[in-house]
Write a protein that holds these residues in place. Structure first.
Motif, mmCIF file in Angstrom:
data_model
loop_
_atom_site.group_PDB
_atom_site.id
_atom_site.type_symbol
_atom_site.label_atom_id
_atom_site.label_comp_id
_atom_site.label_asym_id
_atom_site.label_seq_id
_atom_site.Cartn_x
_atom_site.Cartn_y
_atom_site.Cartn_z
ATOM 1 N N PRO A 150 0.818 -1.205 0.000
ATOM 2 C CA PRO A 150 0.000 0.000 0.000
ATOM 3 C C PRO A 150 0.850 1.252 0.000
ATOM 4 O O PRO A 150 1.840 1.337 0.699
ATOM 5 C CB PRO A 150 -0.808 -0.119 1.300
ATOM 6 N N THR A 151 0.468 2.214 -0.818
ATOM 7 C CA THR A 151 1.123 3.513 -0.752
ATOM 8 C C THR A 151 0.571 4.275 0.420
ATOM 9 O O THR A 151 -0.479 3.944 0.959
ATOM 10 C CB THR A 151 0.862 4.302 -2.053
ATOM 11 N N PRO A 152 1.252 5.336 0.882
ATOM 12 C CA PRO A 152 0.766 6.068 2.047
ATOM 13 C C PRO A 152 -0.667 6.541 1.903
ATOM 14 O O PRO A 152 -1.435 6.513 2.841
ATOM 15 C CB PRO A 152 1.763 7.237 2.151
ATOM 16 N N ALA A 153 -1.024 6.986 0.705
ATOM 17 C CA ALA A 153 -2.373 7.509 0.516
ATOM 18 C C ALA A 153 -3.412 6.411 0.546
ATOM 19 O O ALA A 153 -4.580 6.645 0.819
ATOM 20 C CB ALA A 153 -2.460 8.257 -0.820
ATOM 21 N N GLU A 154 -2.979 5.162 0.260
ATOM 22 C CA GLU A 154 -3.925 4.063 0.170
ATOM 23 C C GLU A 154 -3.871 3.165 1.389
ATOM 24 O O GLU A 154 -4.464 2.096 1.409
ATOM 25 C CB GLU A 154 -3.608 3.208 -1.067
ATOM 26 N N ALA A 155 -3.156 3.567 2.410
ATOM 27 C CA ALA A 155 -2.946 2.705 3.568
ATOM 28 C C ALA A 155 -4.266 2.391 4.247
ATOM 29 O O ALA A 155 -5.217 3.157 4.224
ATOM 30 C CB ALA A 155 -2.015 3.387 4.570
ATOM 31 N N ALA A 156 -4.312 1.222 4.863
ATOM 32 C CA ALA A 156 -5.496 0.813 5.596
ATOM 33 C C ALA A 156 -5.729 1.741 6.777
ATOM 34 O O ALA A 156 -4.813 2.400 7.247
ATOM 35 C CB ALA A 156 -5.323 -0.635 6.077
ATOM 36 N N PRO A 157 -6.975 1.808 7.258
ATOM 37 C CA PRO A 157 -7.283 2.738 8.345
ATOM 38 C C PRO A 157 -6.390 2.579 9.566
ATOM 39 O O PRO A 157 -6.118 3.530 10.262
ATOM 40 C CB PRO A 157 -8.752 2.396 8.677
ATOM 41 N N GLY A 158 -5.925 1.373 9.849
ATOM 42 C CA GLY A 158 -5.096 1.176 11.031
ATOM 43 C C GLY A 158 -3.628 1.443 10.802
ATOM 44 O O GLY A 158 -2.825 1.284 11.704
ATOM 45 N N SER A 159 -3.223 1.830 9.577
ATOM 46 C CA SER A 159 -1.811 2.022 9.280
ATOM 47 C C SER A 159 -1.291 3.287 9.913
ATOM 48 O O SER A 159 -2.034 4.198 10.241
ATOM 49 C CB SER A 159 -1.600 2.080 7.764
ATOM 50 N N LEU A 160 0.048 3.354 10.051
ATOM 51 C CA LEU A 160 0.667 4.422 10.818
ATOM 52 C C LEU A 160 1.413 5.396 9.946
ATOM 53 O O LEU A 160 2.099 4.996 9.014
ATOM 54 C CB LEU A 160 1.673 3.821 11.808
ATOM 55 N N PRO A 161 1.329 6.698 10.225
ATOM 56 C CA PRO A 161 2.246 7.649 9.625
ATOM 57 C C PRO A 161 3.583 7.563 10.320
ATOM 58 O O PRO A 161 3.697 6.943 11.369
ATOM 59 C CB PRO A 161 1.575 9.009 9.898
ATOM 60 N N PRO A 162 4.647 8.152 9.752
ATOM 61 C CA PRO A 162 5.945 8.117 10.411
ATOM 62 C C PRO A 162 5.901 8.801 11.762
ATOM 63 O O PRO A 162 5.202 9.780 11.949
ATOM 64 C CB PRO A 162 6.868 8.865 9.433
ATOM 65 N N GLU A 212 0.182 -2.976 10.370
ATOM 66 C CA GLU A 212 1.285 -2.915 9.400
ATOM 67 C C GLU A 212 1.475 -1.480 8.908
ATOM 68 O O GLU A 212 0.543 -0.882 8.363
ATOM 69 C CB GLU A 212 0.972 -3.823 8.205
ATOM 70 N N PRO A 213 2.652 -0.875 9.088
ATOM 71 C CA PRO A 213 2.868 0.477 8.554
ATOM 72 C C PRO A 213 3.023 0.445 7.041
ATOM 73 O O PRO A 213 3.567 -0.522 6.486
ATOM 74 C CB PRO A 213 4.179 0.906 9.221
ATOM 75 N N PRO A 214 2.533 1.469 6.327
ATOM 76 C CA PRO A 214 2.708 1.503 4.867
ATOM 77 C C PRO A 214 4.182 1.604 4.500
ATOM 78 O O PRO A 214 4.941 2.341 5.118
ATOM 79 C CB PRO A 214 1.937 2.758 4.450
ATOM 80 N N ARG A 215 4.591 0.871 3.498
ATOM 81 C CA ARG A 215 5.993 0.863 3.087
ATOM 82 C C ARG A 215 6.368 2.198 2.469
ATOM 83 O O ARG A 215 5.648 2.737 1.628
ATOM 84 C CB ARG A 215 6.254 -0.275 2.105
#
Length: 460
Positions: free
Chosen positions: A8-20, A229-232
């Motif tokens: 997933p790209t940052p813009a497409e990250a799942a709701p539970g994903s983390l920003p830096p 899972e954090p976005p790559r």
């Protein structure tokens, strides 16, 4: 929805994903954009992620060095004291672990670039903990050898994935310091392994040293399944996303001078340090005549904790702070540490105890100083889409050409020269200087390779 490479790209990250997560202005702006509460939650989750990864890495190295501490007790159960090849056989246990670890790491690195890293790590931690417990059940040397192979496979699934999660949570300016905390587990976990293995083997039985690591391993593995899972690439300024990773992207690693020279330096360092650390308790106890194996492991473990912890944290901090003045600072501090550590190690071999403990401390401090900087280099000069594979390839190289052979080599030389382990130690110690040369040569490439990292995919 995800990018075509499955990440997933940052813009497409799942709701539970983390920003830096960091104290940088860029992260503060991100926190403001998502709201103060979400920003604080993301920061807490990033710190929790590092804490869990650190705890697992501690257990990882405890498990590795429990074996080294218990070597004299294990060989007593499986071999005759007058067996002329006893050191060669015992050295092969370390080689067995490293061979399975390094050969399966590229496969797990490839999987970690495509699937959930936390789930992969959860499975891995539980698997290697159970395999370690099986080491305690081994009724023959052959079975013990097989269980160490299994432990290596489990740890191979964890090693390439863990640092890439941290790289996705923290920006380049903070990575050195945060990764230093993560790799602090190497000296501290190794020391705890020496202490645990030595004390348990002396007061109960060496088998219990392996049983005791199973419950915490299973618990930590289960906790991995609860982590988002954090976005790559969330902390990288990506300029290329949205296409499937190609083989040419992996080949780009070979065209990155900083990556190649860093792997070469780490290989030389691992060859020397891996062989020496495996045999050090037996060397001090039997060859140098220190009477109590338990006391040897306790002192050696305590020195490793203090020297390794301080050196790892200071090395990461020094790399971050000095990189603003010298772009190649991560390489420079690593090479300087090796140059200072070499004479300290030679003095260990000729100085009588208890004074030799001073030079053991100094040698360990200097040799651990590179841990944070060199692993930060791996993260900073590789594209997020291939970063797990880059770490896995590094694992393969540094162990295949490094410490997969050196414990057995030292053991064989000890057998050949009637137990004179100094010969083996001298034979591998020259690699310390070789590592310093590679790292000093890499300093001039680091700034450019870091700048190009997020654009270097395939023929780009």
């Amino acid at each position: 929805m995800s990018s075509t490479d499955g990440n997933p790209t940052p813009a497409e990250a799942a709701p539970g994903s983390l920003p830096p997560a960091s104290g940088d202005a860029s992260v503060a702006a991100s926190d403001a954009a998502v709201g103060p509460q979400q920003g604080r939650t993301a920061t807490r989750m990033a710190r929790l992620s590092v804490a869990l990864l650190l705890a697992i890495n501690l257990l990882n190295y405890v498990d590795r060095y429990v074996l080294a501490a218990a070597v004299p007790r294990i060989e007593h159960d499986f071999f005759s004291p007058d067996d002329p090849n006893i050191d060669s056989w015992m050295g092969s246990l370390a080689t067995a672990f490293l061979v399975s670890y390094m050969l399966t790491a590229p496969l797990f690195g490839w999987l970690a670039d495509r699937f959930s890293r936390w789930k992969l790590m959860g499975i891995a931690v539980i698997a290697w903990s159970l395999a370690s417990g099986a080491s305690g059940l081994a009724s023959t040397f052959a079975i013990l050898f097989i269980t160490r192979l299994a432990v290596g496979i489990g740890e191979a699934a964890y090693g390439p994935a863990a640092p890439t999660v941290i790289a996705d949570l923290f920006p380049v300016s903070r990575r050195g310091s945060v990764l230093a905390w993560f790799y602090m587990a190497i000296p501290v976990g190794s020391a705890l392994g020496y202490v645990l293995g030595g004390m348990v083997a002396e007061h109960w039985h060496w088998r219990w040293a392996f049983y005791l690591v199973v419950p915490p391993g299973v618990l930590l593995g289960l906790l991995c399944f609860l982590m988002p899972e954090p976005p790559r690439g969330a902390s990288d300024a990506l300029t290329q996303t949205g296409r499937r990773t190609r083989w040419a992207d992996y080949l780009s690693l070979a065209r990155t001078p900083s990556y190649v020279l860093n792997c070469a330096g780490m290989t030389a360092m691992t060859f020397a340090l891996g062989g020496v650390s495996y045999w050090m308790p037996k060397y001090i106890h039997f060859y140098r005549g220190e009477p109590s194996l338990g006391q040897v492991n306790l002192i050696f473990g305590a020195l490793t904790v203090v020297s390794g912890l301080s050196a790892t944290l200071l090395g990461g901090l020094a790399g971050d702070r000095l990189s603003a003045r010298w772009p190649g600072a991560y390489f420079l501090v690593s090479g300087a540490g090796m140059l200072l550590g070499f004479p300290c190690f030679l003095l260990v071999l000729v100085t009588p105890f208890p004074w030799a403990w001073i030079f053991i401390f100094l040698a360990e401090f200097c040799l651990f100083f590179n841990t944070g900087p060199t692993n930060t280099i791996l993260a900073n000069v590789t594209h997020p889409s291939v970063r797990s594979t880059a770490y896995a390839l590094n694992i393969l190289i540094i162990h295949l050409l490094g410490d997969a052979a050196s414990p057995t080599l030292i053991g064989a030389l000890s057998d050949r020269f009637q137990g004179n382990m100094n010969v083996g130690f001298l034979a591998v110690s020259g690699a310390i200087l070789v590592g310093a040369v590679f790292w000093l040569c890499g300093a001039r490439h680091l700034q450019r390779d870091t700048e190009l990292a997020t654009t270097r995919l395939g023929n780009s």
